[in-house]
Motif scaffolding. Structure first.
Motif, PDB file in Angstrom:
ATOM      1  N   THR A   1       1.006  -1.326   0.190  1.00 38.94           N
ATOM      2  CA  THR A   1      -0.067  -0.206   0.333  1.00 38.94           C
ATOM      3  C   THR A   1       0.844   1.278  -0.348  1.00 38.94           C
ATOM      4  OG1 THR A   1      -1.591  -0.856   1.549  1.00 38.94           O
ATOM      5  CG2 THR A   1      -2.185   0.858   1.160  1.00 38.94           C
ATOM      6  N   GLY A   2       0.839   2.215  -0.736  1.00 40.92           N
ATOM      7  CA  GLY A   2       1.192   3.264  -1.507  1.00 40.92           C
ATOM      8  C   GLY A   2       2.799   3.398  -1.915  1.00 40.92           C
ATOM      9  N   ASP A   3       3.269   2.372  -2.271  1.00 46.67           N
ATOM     10  CA  ASP A   3       4.318   2.005  -3.136  1.00 46.67           C
ATOM     11  C   ASP A   3       3.895   2.722  -4.829  1.00 46.67           C
ATOM     12  OD1 ASP A   3       5.582   0.540  -0.931  1.00 46.67           O
ATOM     13  OD2 ASP A   3       5.591  -1.165  -1.945  1.00 46.67           O
ATOM     14  N   PRO A   4       4.670   3.424  -5.325  1.00 41.91           N
ATOM     15  CA  PRO A   4       4.393   4.333  -6.949  1.00 41.91           C
ATOM     16  C   PRO A   4       4.719   2.184  -7.550  1.00 41.91           C
ATOM     17  CG  PRO A   4       6.926   4.392  -5.955  1.00 41.91           C
ATOM     18  CD  PRO A   4       6.053   3.423  -4.579  1.00 41.91           C
ATOM     19  N   VAL A   5       3.546   2.807  -8.752  1.00 43.78           N
ATOM     20  CA  VAL A   5       3.431   1.489  -9.800  1.00 43.78           C
ATOM     21  C   VAL A   5       3.330   2.095 -11.698  1.00 43.78           C
ATOM     22  CG1 VAL A   5       2.968  -0.371  -8.033  1.00 43.78           C
ATOM     23  CG2 VAL A   5       1.094   1.372  -9.319  1.00 43.78           C
ATOM     24  N   ARG A   6       3.668   1.543 -11.685  1.00 45.01           N
ATOM     25  CA  ARG A   6       3.703   2.121 -13.196  1.00 45.01           C
ATOM     26  C   ARG A   6       2.396   1.022 -13.671  1.00 45.01           C
ATOM     27  NH1 ARG A   6       4.742   6.780 -15.302  1.00 45.01           N
ATOM     28  NH2 ARG A   6       4.540   6.085 -17.482  1.00 45.01           N
ATOM     29  N   LEU A   7       0.938   1.405 -14.184  1.00 43.64           N
ATOM     30  CA  LEU A   7       0.065   1.190 -14.901  1.00 43.64           C
ATOM     31  C   LEU A   7      -0.292   1.256 -16.688  1.00 43.64           C
ATOM     32  CD1 LEU A   7      -2.777  -0.075 -14.596  1.00 43.64           C
ATOM     33  CD2 LEU A   7      -3.711   2.233 -14.386  1.00 43.64           C
ATOM     34  N   LYS A   8      -0.011  -0.085 -16.730  1.00 46.15           N
ATOM     35  CA  LYS A   8      -0.239   0.020 -17.968  1.00 46.15           C
ATOM     36  C   LYS A   8      -1.338  -0.818 -18.777  1.00 46.15           C
ATOM     37  CE  LYS A   8       5.188  -0.895 -19.529  1.00 46.15           C
ATOM     38  NZ  LYS A   8       5.741  -2.156 -19.399  1.00 46.15           N
TER      39      LYS A   8
ATOM     40  N   PRO B   1      -1.651   3.803 -23.090  1.00 42.78           N
ATOM     41  CA  PRO B   1      -1.362   4.790 -22.415  1.00 42.78           C
ATOM     42  C   PRO B   1      -0.327   3.794 -21.065  1.00 42.78           C
ATOM     43  CG  PRO B   1      -3.503   4.460 -21.430  1.00 42.78           C
ATOM     44  CD  PRO B   1      -2.942   3.282 -23.010  1.00 42.78           C
ATOM     45  N   GLU B   2       0.832   4.795 -20.101  1.00 38.71           N
ATOM     46  CA  GLU B   2       0.875   4.055 -19.010  1.00 38.71           C
ATOM     47  C   GLU B   2       0.765   5.447 -18.404  1.00 38.71           C
ATOM     48  OE1 GLU B   2       5.191   2.842 -18.425  1.00 38.71           O
ATOM     49  OE2 GLU B   2       5.201   2.022 -20.456  1.00 38.71           O
ATOM     50  N   LEU B   3       0.264   4.774 -17.152  1.00 32.81           N
ATOM     51  CA  LEU B   3       0.387   5.889 -15.661  1.00 32.81           C
ATOM     52  C   LEU B   3       0.909   5.550 -14.757  1.00 32.81           C
ATOM     53  CD1 LEU B   3      -4.019   5.888 -15.776  1.00 32.81           C
ATOM     54  CD2 LEU B   3      -1.547   7.281 -17.076  1.00 32.81           C
ATOM     55  N   SER B   4       1.238   6.946 -14.068  1.00 35.18           N
ATOM     56  CA  SER B   4       2.026   6.198 -12.437  1.00 35.18           C
ATOM     57  C   SER B   4       1.373   6.680 -11.419  1.00 35.18           C
ATOM     58  CB  SER B   4       3.120   7.455 -12.126  1.00 35.18           C
ATOM     59  OG  SER B   4       4.316   7.563 -13.396  1.00 35.18           O
ATOM     60  N   CYS B   5       1.199   5.700 -10.962  1.00 33.58           N
ATOM     61  CA  CYS B   5      -0.016   5.651  -9.880  1.00 33.58           C
ATOM     62  C   CYS B   5       0.713   5.249  -9.078  1.00 33.58           C
ATOM     63  CB  CYS B   5      -0.770   3.824 -10.075  1.00 33.58           C
ATOM     64  SG  CYS B   5      -1.971   4.522 -11.772  1.00 33.58           S
ATOM     65  N   HIS B   6      -0.149   4.915  -7.541  1.00 31.16           N
ATOM     66  CA  HIS B   6       0.397   4.243  -6.735  1.00 31.16           C
ATOM     67  C   HIS B   6      -0.541   3.221  -5.824  1.00 31.16           C
ATOM     68  CE1 HIS B   6       2.300   8.387  -5.657  1.00 31.16           C
ATOM     69  NE2 HIS B   6       3.164   7.495  -5.316  1.00 31.16           N
ATOM     70  N   ALA B   7      -0.298   2.006  -5.144  1.00 31.67           N
ATOM     71  CA  ALA B   7      -1.060   0.783  -5.412  1.00 31.67           C
ATOM     72  C   ALA B   7      -1.385   1.608  -3.884  1.00 31.67           C
ATOM     73  CB  ALA B   7      -0.213   0.120  -4.710  1.00 31.67           C
TER      74      ALA B   7
END
Length: 160
Positions: A119-126, A134-140
């Motif tokens: 929880t809270g870790d940065p993840v990349r959503l493809k 598209p690719e998005l910068s997200c947080h878990a």
């Protein structure tokens, strides 16, 4: 029914779908005649993982952190952490799900595979839809391992 015999006295175990655990009532027979009932204690023993030293919740768990002891598991809550249960985790990196005390028996759900995202870790959503990807910068928003579906959040405006 299962019949155990010793010096003419037969103990008749009830037909159960699983091996009985703890106290059960059994029938008694002498010379093929019912002689009443008795209560017996069925104890279970297994090789159980015991931490060598105290482990904090979330701490990594290695083979050197555990030793196995043959002990009674009849009254232990949950399934014990046995060598076969540990092997079923496929030799992946493990963490303690809760604090574990030294020399205390461990349950099968006391350890788990290390999550790929917490929880809270940065993840990349493809996201892929045909040629659009598209690719998005997200947080878990959830903890998860590789292959798990987790919720993520992205701040607006989107940082791509």
């Amino acid at each position: 029914d299962i019949v155990l015999s010793s010096s003419g006295l037969e103990v008749v175990l009830p037909a159960l779908p699983v091996v009985p655990r703890g106290r059960i009532q059994v029938g008694l027979r002498m010379d093929n005649q019912s002689s009443g009932n008795a209560m017996i204690q069925v104890a279970h023993f297994d090789s159980v993982a015991v931490p060598v030293a105290a482990l904090a919740g979330g701490a990594p768990v290695n083979d050197s952190d555990l030793r196995f002891i043959w002990m009674e598991t009849t009254r232990q809550a949950g399934d014990p952490l046995t060598p076969s249960a540990l092997r079923s985790l496929n030799n992946q990196e493990l963490i303690a799900r809760r604090s574990l005390r030294a020399d205390g028996p461990s349950r099968g759900n006391d350890v788990e595979r290390r999550p790929a995202a917490d929880t809270g870790d940065p993840v990349r959503l493809k996201y892929r839809r045909g040629a659009f990807m598209p690719e998005l910068s997200c947080h878990a928003r959830d903890r998860g391992r590789i292959g798990d579906v987790i919720r993520v959040s992205a701040a607006w405006p989107l940082d791509t």
